[in-house]
Design a protein around this motif. Structure first.
Motif, mmCIF file in Angstrom:
data_model
loop_
_atom_site.group_PDB
_atom_site.id
_atom_site.type_symbol
_atom_site.label_atom_id
_atom_site.label_comp_id
_atom_site.label_asym_id
_atom_site.label_seq_id
_atom_site.Cartn_x
_atom_site.Cartn_y
_atom_site.Cartn_z
ATOM 1 N N ASN A 227 0.825 -1.211 0.000
ATOM 2 C CA ASN A 227 0.000 0.000 0.000
ATOM 3 C C ASN A 227 0.855 1.255 0.000
ATOM 4 O O ASN A 227 0.565 2.230 -0.695
ATOM 5 C CB ASN A 227 -0.933 0.015 1.214
ATOM 6 N N GLY A 228 1.922 1.250 0.806
ATOM 7 C CA GLY A 228 2.790 2.413 0.879
ATOM 8 C C GLY A 228 3.439 2.735 -0.452
ATOM 9 O O GLY A 228 3.584 3.913 -0.827
ATOM 10 N N LEU A 229 3.823 1.716 -1.205
ATOM 11 C CA LEU A 229 4.428 1.947 -2.517
ATOM 12 C C LEU A 229 3.426 2.547 -3.496
ATOM 13 O O LEU A 229 3.782 3.397 -4.329
ATOM 14 C CB LEU A 229 4.997 0.634 -3.060
ATOM 15 N N ILE A 230 2.157 2.133 -3.401
ATOM 16 C CA ILE A 230 1.151 2.713 -4.282
ATOM 17 C C ILE A 230 0.842 4.152 -3.885
ATOM 18 O O ILE A 230 0.591 5.006 -4.745
ATOM 19 C CB ILE A 230 -0.134 1.849 -4.285
ATOM 20 N N VAL A 231 0.879 4.452 -2.602
ATOM 21 C CA VAL A 231 0.750 5.860 -2.191
ATOM 22 C C VAL A 231 1.926 6.663 -2.740
ATOM 23 O O VAL A 231 1.791 7.845 -3.073
ATOM 24 C CB VAL A 231 0.654 5.973 -0.661
ATOM 25 N N GLY A 232 3.106 6.022 -2.866
ATOM 26 C CA GLY A 232 4.236 6.672 -3.520
ATOM 27 C C GLY A 232 3.901 7.058 -4.951
ATOM 28 O O GLY A 232 4.302 8.128 -5.437
ATOM 29 N N CYS A 233 3.144 6.192 -5.651
ATOM 30 C CA CYS A 233 2.663 6.550 -6.993
ATOM 31 C C CYS A 233 1.773 7.786 -6.930
ATOM 32 O O CYS A 233 1.911 8.726 -7.732
ATOM 33 C CB CYS A 233 1.881 5.388 -7.608
ATOM 34 N N ALA A 252 -10.016 10.819 -8.404
ATOM 35 C CA ALA A 252 -10.320 9.537 -9.045
ATOM 36 C C ALA A 252 -9.853 8.370 -8.181
ATOM 37 O O ALA A 252 -10.554 7.360 -8.028
ATOM 38 C CB ALA A 252 -9.669 9.473 -10.425
ATOM 39 N N ALA A 253 -8.650 8.500 -7.618
ATOM 40 C CA ALA A 253 -8.135 7.443 -6.747
ATOM 41 C C ALA A 253 -9.015 7.279 -5.511
ATOM 42 O O ALA A 253 -9.317 6.151 -5.082
ATOM 43 C CB ALA A 253 -6.695 7.753 -6.345
ATOM 44 N N ALA A 254 -9.439 8.387 -4.939
ATOM 45 C CA ALA A 254 -10.320 8.309 -3.762
ATOM 46 C C ALA A 254 -11.661 7.689 -4.125
ATOM 47 O O ALA A 254 -12.238 6.922 -3.346
ATOM 48 C CB ALA A 254 -10.514 9.707 -3.176
ATOM 49 N N ALA A 255 -12.180 7.989 -5.320
ATOM 50 C CA ALA A 255 -13.446 7.405 -5.744
ATOM 51 C C ALA A 255 -13.322 5.898 -5.918
ATOM 52 O O ALA A 255 -14.239 5.141 -5.578
ATOM 53 C CB ALA A 255 -13.915 8.056 -7.052
ATOM 54 N N GLY A 256 -12.196 5.431 -6.445
ATOM 55 C CA GLY A 256 -11.980 4.001 -6.582
ATOM 56 C C GLY A 256 -11.920 3.311 -5.230
ATOM 57 O O GLY A 256 -12.478 2.215 -5.057
ATOM 58 N N MET A 257 -11.243 3.942 -4.281
ATOM 59 C CA MET A 257 -11.193 3.392 -2.930
ATOM 60 C C MET A 257 -12.595 3.342 -2.319
ATOM 61 O O MET A 257 -12.963 2.365 -1.657
ATOM 62 C CB MET A 257 -10.263 4.225 -2.049
ATOM 63 N N VAL A 343 3.351 5.447 7.982
ATOM 64 C CA VAL A 343 4.793 5.451 7.756
ATOM 65 C C VAL A 343 5.111 4.811 6.410
ATOM 66 O O VAL A 343 5.971 5.295 5.658
ATOM 67 C CB VAL A 343 5.524 4.731 8.903
ATOM 68 N N GLY A 344 4.404 3.715 6.083
ATOM 69 C CA GLY A 344 4.598 3.105 4.780
ATOM 70 C C GLY A 344 4.277 4.076 3.654
ATOM 71 O O GLY A 344 4.989 4.123 2.637
ATOM 72 N N GLN A 345 3.231 4.868 3.831
ATOM 73 C CA GLN A 345 2.890 5.872 2.840
ATOM 74 C C GLN A 345 3.980 6.937 2.730
ATOM 75 O O GLN A 345 4.341 7.359 1.627
ATOM 76 C CB GLN A 345 1.555 6.515 3.213
ATOM 77 N N ALA A 346 4.489 7.370 3.883
ATOM 78 C CA ALA A 346 5.531 8.385 3.872
ATOM 79 C C ALA A 346 6.814 7.876 3.212
ATOM 80 O O ALA A 346 7.451 8.576 2.418
ATOM 81 C CB ALA A 346 5.825 8.845 5.302
ATOM 82 N N VAL A 347 7.192 6.642 3.553
ATOM 83 C CA VAL A 347 8.387 6.058 2.936
ATOM 84 C C VAL A 347 8.169 5.881 1.438
ATOM 85 O O VAL A 347 9.059 6.178 0.625
ATOM 86 C CB VAL A 347 8.727 4.715 3.606
ATOM 87 N N ALA A 364 8.952 6.560 -12.463
ATOM 88 C CA ALA A 364 8.957 6.227 -11.039
ATOM 89 C C ALA A 364 7.642 5.553 -10.643
ATOM 90 O O ALA A 364 7.635 4.596 -9.857
ATOM 91 C CB ALA A 364 9.186 7.481 -10.199
ATOM 92 N N ILE A 365 6.512 6.034 -11.163
ATOM 93 C CA ILE A 365 5.220 5.425 -10.865
ATOM 94 C C ILE A 365 5.204 3.963 -11.300
ATOM 95 O O ILE A 365 4.759 3.071 -10.563
ATOM 96 C CB ILE A 365 4.084 6.218 -11.557
ATOM 97 N N VAL A 366 5.706 3.693 -12.486
ATOM 98 C CA VAL A 366 5.727 2.317 -13.001
ATOM 99 C C VAL A 366 6.615 1.430 -12.139
ATOM 100 O O VAL A 366 6.251 0.295 -11.799
ATOM 101 C CB VAL A 366 6.194 2.310 -14.466
ATOM 102 N N ALA A 367 7.780 1.929 -11.751
ATOM 103 C CA ALA A 367 8.700 1.130 -10.941
ATOM 104 C C ALA A 367 8.101 0.815 -9.574
ATOM 105 O O ALA A 367 8.230 -0.316 -9.072
ATOM 106 C CB ALA A 367 10.027 1.877 -10.780
ATOM 107 N N LEU A 368 7.450 1.789 -8.956
ATOM 108 C CA LEU A 368 6.829 1.559 -7.655
ATOM 109 C C LEU A 368 5.703 0.529 -7.752
ATOM 110 O O LEU A 368 5.553 -0.337 -6.886
ATOM 111 C CB LEU A 368 6.279 2.871 -7.092
ATOM 112 N N ALA A 369 4.907 0.611 -8.812
ATOM 113 C CA ALA A 369 3.806 -0.340 -8.973
ATOM 114 C C ALA A 369 4.330 -1.764 -9.176
ATOM 115 O O ALA A 369 3.794 -2.715 -8.597
ATOM 116 C CB ALA A 369 2.939 0.077 -10.159
#
Length: 397
Positions: A227-233, A252-257, A343-347, A364-369
């Protein structure tokens, strides 16, 4: 308890829902304003990502020392601490001509104030709803998060097209103060959990038991790291799409959640929830691989929407956490979960910002995903220890 009519028939739950709506509106509007201000003054994707998502790193100090206050303090009082601190911080952010260093120092205020009490809302929820209503209650509070992130980020993106980011901070402060007041007036206090041990001693012992357990440790890692890595995206939306585009991507991301939480909490039968964990955890990462093709904003909105439905996997994972912990430690167990998520989101945001500085936001978004998907697959075997068909030891220290 399976319907919204049943859960909203509980007066205290209605207040808790309102407070969550107001708090998330404040955080969404305030963090978007802070991100836009930081990027405009520094041009740094790293500092922008840290401004929006880096604050939870500060909670590590409180989680390691005083997190058991989530159980020892009355949950109503504990639940008002963070929104009051957010209100103070946003009012200070509205001051003109602040350097980014001062803005980061102010950002620490709500996270320092709330680091000891991050599990109090979930403890309060557990006291308000019957046992069979916990997942629906948790999902409904997540709906508040999704709705108000859509509203907050959407409103913030709209306002940023017409005015400066500084005008958003007072609006966020008013919403945070209203959240604290609603809890204070609409929820009755419950006693804290008495303990013969000191706050720091109990905090360390329970944290050690939770993180050392082969049952609960994989649950935490599964909720924290991918989850933290996707928040990095998501933290790279501003440098990827600009101020106005980022507001719509966040919405859009919040609507999907929101959609994922509604479906999971209201329509997926309890006996089938656990089966959705693995597919949803993979769904969270895979759509962001499509950013490798530099899609137009309309397509990117769809990808972000679909991916964020995968956050709903946290609901059955948290249901497993309830089953694996006792009432004496449940506040701290969820406080630790909340702290790890933040913290995972922050990292993830920091890693994403650093990576974007080197290779650009899109790459960077692709690599994190891709990394998130790989870690999700690697954690799957360990999660079997907490499956409902397995016997598990309850952590009750």
């Amino acid at each position: 308890m399976r319907t919204y009519r049943e859960i909203f028939a509980l007066p205290e739950f209605r207040v808790l829902f309102l407070a969550r709506c107001l708090t998330m509106a404040a955080i969404s509007i305030g963090s978007l304003a802070l991100g836009a201000t930081t990027y405009a003054s520094t041009g740094s994707p790293l500092l922008t990502a840290l401004a929006m998502f880096g604050g939870p790193l500060i909670t590590l100090l409180g989680s390691a020392t005083v997190l058991s206050a989530s159980d020892s303090m009355g949950p109503r009082r504990a639940s008002t601490i963070m929104p009051i601190a957010y209100a103070a911080a946003f009012l200070l952010q509205a001051l003109p001509h602040l350097s980014w260093g001062w803005r980061f120092a102010i950002l620490a205020i709500p996270f320092l104030a709330g680091s000891a009490t991050s599990g109090s809302t979930m403890r309060l929820l557990h006291d308000i709803v019957p046992p069979d209503g916990f997942v629906l209650g948790r999902a409904t509070l997540n709906i508040a998060v999704g709705v108000m992130q859509v509203a907050g980020y959407g409103l913030g993106g709209f306002l940023l097209a017409w005015c400066t980011p500084a005008t958003l901070f007072p609006l966020a402060a008013v919403a945070a103060l209203a959240a604290a007041l609603s809890i204070r007036l609409g929820v009755r206090e419950r006693p804290g959990v008495a303990s013969g041990k000191g706050l720091m001693t109990r905090t360390r012992e329970v944290n050690r038991a939770l993180l050392g357990s082969p049952v609960t440790r994989p649950l935490y890692l599964a909720m924290w790291v991918p989850n933290g890595l996707i928040v990095g995206c998501e933290a790279l939306f501003v440098p990827h799409a600009g101020q106005a585009g980022a507001g719509y991507l966040f919405a859009a991301a919040a609507a999907g959640m929101l959609l994922g939480d509604v479906v999971m909490g209201r329509f997926v039968p309890p006996r089938h929830r656990d089966r959705t964990i693995e597919p949803l955890r993979m769904l969270l990462a895979l759509p962001y691989l499509g950013f490798a093709f530099s899609p137009p904003l309309a397509v990117a909105l769809v990808l972000a929407f679909i991916a964020s439905a995968g956050y709903a996997a946290s609901l059955p994972l948290q249901e497993r956490l309830v089953a694996a912990t006792g009432p004496q430690t449940r506040g701290q167990a969820f406080g630790l979960c909340s702290t790890g998520l933040m913290v995972g989101q922050a990292v993830g945001a920091a890693v994403g910002g650093a990576l974007a500085t080197a290779v650009g936001a899109t790459h960077a978004i692709v690599a994190l995903a891709a990394t998130s998907a790989a870690i999700t697959a690697a954690l799957t075997p360990a999660l079997q220890r907490s499956a409902p068909t397995r016997g598990s030891t309850v952590v009750t220290r």
